[in-house]
Design an enzyme around this catalytic site. Sequence first.
Site, PDB file in Angstrom:
ATOM      1  N   ASP A   7      -1.886  10.762   6.791  1.00 10.35           N
ATOM      2  CA  ASP A   7      -1.780  10.357   8.174  1.00 10.35           C
ATOM      3  C   ASP A   7      -0.500   9.525   8.278  1.00 10.35           C
ATOM      4  O   ASP A   7       0.003   9.037   7.260  1.00 10.35           O
ATOM      5  CB  ASP A   7      -3.023   9.540   8.559  1.00 10.35           C
ATOM      6  CG  ASP A   7      -2.926   8.977   9.958  1.00 10.35           C
ATOM      7  OD1 ASP A   7      -2.647   9.749  10.890  1.00 10.35           O
ATOM      8  OD2 ASP A   7      -3.130   7.754  10.119  1.00 10.35           O
ATOM      9  N   ASP A   9       0.820   6.733  11.016  1.00 13.39           N
ATOM     10  CA  ASP A   9       0.697   5.301  11.302  1.00 13.39           C
ATOM     11  C   ASP A   9      -0.462   4.691  10.525  1.00 13.39           C
ATOM     12  O   ASP A   9      -1.602   5.160  10.616  1.00 13.39           O
ATOM     13  CB  ASP A   9       0.459   5.083  12.792  1.00 13.39           C
ATOM     14  CG  ASP A   9       1.608   5.568  13.655  1.00 13.39           C
ATOM     15  OD1 ASP A   9       2.516   4.773  13.922  1.00 13.39           O
ATOM     16  OD2 ASP A   9       1.594   6.754  14.043  1.00 13.39           O
ATOM     17  N   ASP A 167      -6.500   6.498   7.462  1.00 11.76           N
ATOM     18  CA  ASP A 167      -7.088   5.179   7.698  1.00 11.76           C
ATOM     19  C   ASP A 167      -7.984   5.142   8.929  1.00 11.76           C
ATOM     20  O   ASP A 167      -8.266   4.073   9.463  1.00 11.76           O
ATOM     21  CB  ASP A 167      -5.981   4.128   7.843  1.00 11.76           C
ATOM     22  CG  ASP A 167      -5.153   4.314   9.112  1.00 11.76           C
ATOM     23  OD1 ASP A 167      -4.940   5.482   9.509  1.00 11.76           O
ATOM     24  OD2 ASP A 167      -4.718   3.308   9.702  1.00 11.76           O
TER      25      ASP A 167
END
Length: 224
Positions: A7, A9, A167
């Site tokens: 991922d 960001d 995250d």
Amino acid sequence: MKAVLFDLDGTLIDTAADFIRIIQDMCREEGREIVSAELIRTQVSEGARAMVQLVYPELDSTDPIFLAHRQRFLDTYGENIAVDTDLFQHMPALLAQLEAHNIPWGIVTNKPRGLSESLLQALNLTERCAVLVCPEDVRHTKPDPEPMYLAAQQLSLDATEIIYVGDHPRDIDAGRNAQMYSILAAYGYLPLAHKDDLAAWQADCIIHSVPELQQQLQSLLKLN
């Protein structure tokens, strides 16, 4: 395992500082209470709407006034996309190790392509990133497995041969739905509603730092 997808960001790149600066500047301009950096950080993975809602909680996200504020936020971010942004600490060494072993790495993100490409260019990662899949590339975004399958196809690999690191619960769900090995990056921008029970995300592995992630990848990829 033959490749690693991240991922963007909060997993590969630490972008929070720029979002915090812009949101807090919006608060000052509007004479509103300054939203805390920690609260903004928990909303980064939820996107622009969620971050702007912190400044204007009384506005519906479909209100034209809210949409104008959201566009102003996006325009400001796009013009200043990497002022305080960089790879997470120790991530350069991790990427260099993958590249030294000819392990391709790439990105599957819900961040719009224009912003994603600008960010990678600003950090000199464009040529190093083997694949970039953004919302515009698919009909269904994460947690649907479609972007994961597209990334695997572009890497000429089966999804089961790929590790995905994220995250947010939708990252883990997308990886699991595609039968990728999913790693929860607990050092990232964990959303407020899900950060207290990480086991409930059902990731294959939970790590709490980039060095720990590097050790896990070394084991999974059988790197010397």
